[in-house]
Write an enzyme that holds these catalytic residues in place. Structure first.
Site, PDB file in Angstrom:
ATOM      1  CG  ASN A  89      -1.840  -1.218   1.224  1.00 56.38           C
ATOM      2  OD1 ASN A  89      -2.201  -1.728   0.172  1.00 56.38           O
ATOM      3  ND2 ASN A  89      -2.190  -1.689   2.403  1.00 56.38           N
ATOM      4  CG  HIS A 106       3.961  -1.812  -4.689  1.00 54.86           C
ATOM      5  ND1 HIS A 106       2.807  -2.564  -4.663  1.00 54.86           N
ATOM      6  CD2 HIS A 106       4.915  -2.638  -5.196  1.00 54.86           C
ATOM      7  CE1 HIS A 106       3.056  -3.781  -5.124  1.00 54.86           C
ATOM      8  NE2 HIS A 106       4.328  -3.841  -5.458  1.00 54.86           N
ATOM      9  CB  CYS A 114      14.296  13.999  -8.768  1.00 53.37           C
ATOM     10  SG  CYS A 114      15.052  14.765 -10.235  1.00 53.37           S
ATOM     11  CG  ASN A 198      -7.472 -12.105   1.432  1.00 56.13           C
ATOM     12  OD1 ASN A 198      -8.069 -11.043   1.310  1.00 56.13           O
ATOM     13  ND2 ASN A 198      -6.485 -12.470   0.620  1.00 56.13           N
ATOM     14  CB  ILE A 199     -12.658 -10.857   2.073  1.00 57.66           C
ATOM     15  CG1 ILE A 199     -12.448  -9.530   2.787  1.00 57.66           C
ATOM     16  CG2 ILE A 199     -14.145 -11.096   1.841  1.00 57.66           C
ATOM     17  CD1 ILE A 199     -13.115  -9.427   4.143  1.00 57.66           C
ATOM     18  CD  GLU A 200     -12.868 -14.054  -2.750  1.00 56.53           C
ATOM     19  OE1 GLU A 200     -14.035 -14.446  -2.602  1.00 56.53           O
ATOM     20  OE2 GLU A 200     -12.419 -13.612  -3.820  1.00 56.53           O
TER      21      GLU A 200
END
Length: 230
Positions: A89, A106, A114, A198-200
């Site tokens: 994130n 990331h 720059c 996780n949700i799934e």
């Protein structure tokens, strides 16, 4: 157990109101990935890209960490060992919750980069094409975000942490994007126990020793209580 390495993805930030990569109606859904998340897109239309990340930066500035973020910060504070958070994130919700050892593989919305000299500095809330670098003064400022086709940050250090982990946890990730999707296999090779939140189940869910289904704000506080009670 001396070292816990935690990978977090968009799922944990979604519970704080920040849209996931594939959320319907969110910022990402309004643009093609190729237009706002690639070097080529930035070269074609820097104004569009800057405005996109300005909107994300403003949204992230208003967002508050949830119970999942706070549980991980508590784990880092109270665990008798090392806790490393590696996040995909680009928001700063982990830091807002109190986590100190956070690696942004990331990049980060709060940082500017720059493209000429690689100097980094705190990004203003609004960036514009042609903004000058405070170090070399070239008009080549860009968001300090790892776009598709670019190498994620700190990979050597991340793999060193995975090699030394006793426990690896993945939270709110899809298992779609490498190299992060390969972290569980790397941790297993080093003998770490692995758990997914996780949700799934993700696309790499079969590689985890344990899968806990539910929202991070509910499952993580319980897990942290279990770890700290050992």
């Amino acid at each position: 157990m001396r070292k816990i390495v935690i990978l977090t993805g968009a799922g944990i930030s979604a519970e704080s109101g920040l849209g996931t990569f594939r959320a319907e109606g969110g910022l990402w859904a309004q643009h093609r990935i190729e237009d706002v998340a690639t070097p080529e897109g930035f070269a074609r239309d820097p104004k569009l890209v800057m405005e996109f990340y300005n909107a994300r930066r403003a949204q992230a500035a208003e967002a508050a960490p949830n119970e999942g973020h706070r549980a991980l910060a508590r784990l880092e504070q109270d665990f008798d060992g090392e806790v490393v958070v590696v996040t995909q994130n680009v928001d700063d919700l982990h830091e807002k919750a109190g986590s100190r050892k956070v690696m942004h593989m990331h990049g980060a919305l709060k940082s500017a980069l720059c493209a000429t000299c690689d100097h980094r500095w705190p990004a203003p809330l609004v960036m514009a094409p042609g903004d000058a670098c405070p170090a070399c003064e070239r008009p080549t400022a860009r968001p300090d975000i790892v776009w598709f086709g670019e190498m994620p940050y700190d990979m050597d250090e991340i793999f060193e942490h995975l090699a030394g982990a006793d426990l690896f946890a993945s939270i709110g990730t899809s298992g779609n994007v490498y190299p992060a999707a390969g972290f569980v296999a790397e941790a297993r090779r080093s003998g770490a126990r692995t758990v997914e939140f996780n949700i799934e189940p993700s696309l790499v869910g079969s590689q985890f020793d344990d899968i806990r289904i539910g929202s991070a704000s509910q499952t993580l506080p319980r897990w942290v209580e279990e770890l700290l009670a050992r």
